[in-house]
Design a protein around this motif. Structure first.
Motif, PDB file in Angstrom:
ATOM      1  N   GLN A  63       0.819  -1.212   0.000  1.00 31.56           N
ATOM      2  CA  GLN A  63       0.000   0.000   0.000  1.00 31.56           C
ATOM      3  C   GLN A  63       0.856   1.266   0.000  1.00 31.56           C
ATOM      4  O   GLN A  63       0.536   2.233  -0.679  1.00 31.56           O
ATOM      5  CB  GLN A  63      -0.909   0.006   1.225  1.00 31.56           C
ATOM      6  N   ARG A  64       1.974   1.251   0.709  1.00 34.30           N
ATOM      7  CA  ARG A  64       2.779   2.464   0.885  1.00 34.30           C
ATOM      8  C   ARG A  64       3.882   2.656  -0.154  1.00 34.30           C
ATOM      9  O   ARG A  64       4.268   3.784  -0.431  1.00 34.30           O
ATOM     10  CB  ARG A  64       3.398   2.480   2.282  1.00 34.30           C
ATOM     11  N   ALA A  65       4.424   1.585  -0.701  1.00 33.38           N
ATOM     12  CA  ALA A  65       5.545   1.702  -1.641  1.00 33.38           C
ATOM     13  C   ALA A  65       5.065   2.245  -2.984  1.00 33.38           C
ATOM     14  O   ALA A  65       4.013   1.862  -3.483  1.00 33.38           O
ATOM     15  CB  ALA A  65       6.216   0.342  -1.827  1.00 33.38           C
ATOM     16  N   ASP A  66       5.865   3.127  -3.535  1.00 33.79           N
ATOM     17  CA  ASP A  66       5.555   3.737  -4.828  1.00 33.79           C
ATOM     18  C   ASP A  66       6.560   3.276  -5.879  1.00 33.79           C
ATOM     19  O   ASP A  66       7.664   2.842  -5.551  1.00 33.79           O
ATOM     20  CB  ASP A  66       5.626   5.268  -4.732  1.00 33.79           C
ATOM     21  N   ALA A  67       6.191   3.418  -7.137  1.00 37.28           N
ATOM     22  CA  ALA A  67       7.100   3.088  -8.236  1.00 37.28           C
ATOM     23  C   ALA A  67       8.419   3.819  -8.018  1.00 37.28           C
ATOM     24  O   ALA A  67       8.429   4.994  -7.645  1.00 37.28           O
ATOM     25  CB  ALA A  67       6.481   3.483  -9.572  1.00 37.28           C
ATOM     26  N   GLY A  68       9.508   3.102  -8.210  1.00 37.17           N
ATOM     27  CA  GLY A  68      10.827   3.678  -8.003  1.00 37.17           C
ATOM     28  C   GLY A  68      11.391   3.436  -6.618  1.00 37.17           C
ATOM     29  O   GLY A  68      12.579   3.618  -6.390  1.00 37.17           O
ATOM     30  N   ASP A  69      10.545   3.032  -5.672  1.00 38.21           N
ATOM     31  CA  ASP A  69      11.022   2.682  -4.336  1.00 38.21           C
ATOM     32  C   ASP A  69      11.705   1.322  -4.390  1.00 38.21           C
ATOM     33  O   ASP A  69      11.606   0.594  -5.382  1.00 38.21           O
ATOM     34  CB  ASP A  69       9.869   2.639  -3.326  1.00 38.21           C
ATOM     35  N   LEU A  70      12.372   0.979  -3.310  1.00 37.35           N
ATOM     36  CA  LEU A  70      13.049  -0.305  -3.178  1.00 37.35           C
ATOM     37  C   LEU A  70      12.526  -1.006  -1.943  1.00 37.35           C
ATOM     38  O   LEU A  70      12.445  -0.407  -0.873  1.00 37.35           O
ATOM     39  CB  LEU A  70      14.563  -0.082  -3.043  1.00 37.35           C
ATOM     40  N   VAL A  71      12.167  -2.284  -2.090  1.00 35.77           N
ATOM     41  CA  VAL A  71      11.722  -3.092  -0.956  1.00 35.77           C
ATOM     42  C   VAL A  71      12.704  -4.240  -0.768  1.00 35.77           C
ATOM     43  O   VAL A  71      13.088  -4.906  -1.731  1.00 35.77           O
ATOM     44  CB  VAL A  71      10.287  -3.630  -1.155  1.00 35.77           C
ATOM     45  N   GLY A  86       5.783  -1.491 -10.177  1.00 40.57           N
ATOM     46  CA  GLY A  86       6.916  -0.650 -10.549  1.00 40.57           C
ATOM     47  C   GLY A  86       7.906  -0.404  -9.424  1.00 40.57           C
ATOM     48  O   GLY A  86       8.757   0.479  -9.509  1.00 40.57           O
ATOM     49  N   VAL A  87       7.797  -1.198  -8.365  1.00 38.21           N
ATOM     50  CA  VAL A  87       8.695  -1.095  -7.218  1.00 38.21           C
ATOM     51  C   VAL A  87       9.810  -2.122  -7.396  1.00 38.21           C
ATOM     52  O   VAL A  87       9.562  -3.244  -7.835  1.00 38.21           O
ATOM     53  CB  VAL A  87       7.915  -1.359  -5.901  1.00 38.21           C
ATOM     54  N   GLN A  88      11.032  -1.754  -7.054  1.00 39.73           N
ATOM     55  CA  GLN A  88      12.149  -2.699  -7.114  1.00 39.73           C
ATOM     56  C   GLN A  88      12.125  -3.566  -5.858  1.00 39.73           C
ATOM     57  O   GLN A  88      11.794  -3.086  -4.780  1.00 39.73           O
ATOM     58  CB  GLN A  88      13.475  -1.951  -7.184  1.00 39.73           C
ATOM     59  N   ALA A  89      12.504  -4.833  -6.000  1.00 37.92           N
ATOM     60  CA  ALA A  89      12.543  -5.748  -4.859  1.00 37.92           C
ATOM     61  C   ALA A  89      13.887  -6.473  -4.852  1.00 37.92           C
ATOM     62  O   ALA A  89      14.311  -7.041  -5.857  1.00 37.92           O
ATOM     63  CB  ALA A  89      11.393  -6.749  -4.947  1.00 37.92           C
ATOM     64  N   GLY A  94      20.957 -10.603  -1.958  1.00 31.96           N
ATOM     65  CA  GLY A  94      21.475  -9.745  -3.023  1.00 31.96           C
ATOM     66  C   GLY A  94      20.861  -9.989  -4.383  1.00 31.96           C
ATOM     67  O   GLY A  94      21.300  -9.406  -5.370  1.00 31.96           O
ATOM     68  N   GLU A  95      19.839 -10.834  -4.464  1.00 29.35           N
ATOM     69  CA  GLU A  95      19.181 -11.079  -5.748  1.00 29.35           C
ATOM     70  C   GLU A  95      18.125 -10.004  -5.996  1.00 29.35           C
ATOM     71  O   GLU A  95      17.200  -9.847  -5.202  1.00 29.35           O
ATOM     72  CB  GLU A  95      18.508 -12.452  -5.765  1.00 29.35           C
ATOM     73  N   LEU A  96      18.283  -9.292  -7.093  1.00 33.31           N
ATOM     74  CA  LEU A  96      17.295  -8.299  -7.491  1.00 33.31           C
ATOM     75  C   LEU A  96      16.232  -9.009  -8.314  1.00 33.31           C
ATOM     76  O   LEU A  96      16.530  -9.565  -9.373  1.00 33.31           O
ATOM     77  CB  LEU A  96      17.950  -7.184  -8.312  1.00 33.31           C
ATOM     78  N   TYR A  97      15.015  -9.031  -7.807  1.00 32.53           N
ATOM     79  CA  TYR A  97      13.915  -9.638  -8.549  1.00 32.53           C
ATOM     80  C   TYR A  97      13.551  -8.703  -9.699  1.00 32.53           C
ATOM     81  O   TYR A  97      13.525  -7.490  -9.527  1.00 32.53           O
ATOM     82  CB  TYR A  97      12.692  -9.825  -7.649  1.00 32.53           C
ATOM     83  N   THR A  98      13.265  -9.268 -10.866  1.00 29.37           N
ATOM     84  CA  THR A  98      12.893  -8.466 -12.028  1.00 29.37           C
ATOM     85  C   THR A  98      11.650  -9.063 -12.680  1.00 29.37           C
ATOM     86  O   THR A  98      11.259 -10.196 -12.381  1.00 29.37           O
ATOM     87  CB  THR A  98      14.025  -8.447 -13.078  1.00 29.37           C
ATOM     88  N   LYS A  99      11.081  -8.321 -13.617  1.00 29.45           N
ATOM     89  CA  LYS A  99       9.935  -8.831 -14.376  1.00 29.45           C
ATOM     90  C   LYS A  99      10.306 -10.129 -15.092  1.00 29.45           C
ATOM     91  O   LYS A  99       9.482 -11.020 -15.244  1.00 29.45           O
ATOM     92  CB  LYS A  99       9.460  -7.799 -15.399  1.00 29.45           C
TER      93      LYS A  99
END
Length: 149
Positions: A63-71, A86-89, A94-99
């Motif tokens: 609910q709080r995270a916006d596009a461009g934020d990192l979780v 559109g939030v990065q996870a 150290g694994e960056l989840y992507t589409k």
């Protein structure tokens, strides 16, 4: 960019890395959990304690995270929901989840869940290694450097 941390299961060493990064860069970092998290008093480091319950912290982050934020999370379904927004996870290893990768990660998670449900003992993930900690710190630094450009 704001950093949101799924803090209920976040390892202390990762929490400490995030605190140092927030202090160094001034980025806002919020730890979301259903229990008290010990944190230093800084203007850009926050805690958000939510009610106990299934996915309460996860729902608050979505609910709080916006596009461009990192979780920061190891929760793959949460990561999938965030990526769609559109939030990065980034997971604590150290694994960056992507589409491109999240679908396969969800499939593996679901397969392992099915195996456990059928009584097969799969064991848990290995402990966080020095290489995992280093990869997390390096990936976090890369993401924060992109933010400054």
């Amino acid at each position: 960019m704001k950093i949101w941390v799924d803090a209920d299961a976040c390892p202390k060493v990762i929490r400490d890395t995030l605190i140092r990064a927030a202090e160094r860069t001034g980025v806002s970092c919020t730890f979301v959990a259903n229990h008290a998290i010990p944190l230093p008093t800084r203007h850009n480091i926050h805690r958000l304690q939510v009610q106990s319950g299934f996915d309460v912290a996860d729902n608050e982050i979505v609910q709080r995270a916006d596009a461009g934020d990192l979780v920061i999370t190891a929760d793959i379904p949460l990561a999938a929901e965030l990526i769609a927004k559109g939030v990065q996870a980034l997971n604590p290893r150290g694994e960056l989840y992507t589409k491109e990768t999240i679908g396969a990660r969800l499939n593996i998670r679901d397969f392992m869940d099915t195996m456990r449900s059928s009584g097969i003992q799969t064991g848990g993930p290995a402990g966080l290694s020095q290489a995992d900690r280093r990869e997390f710190a390096n990936q976090l630094d890369r993401l924060l450097a992109k933010r400054r450009r």
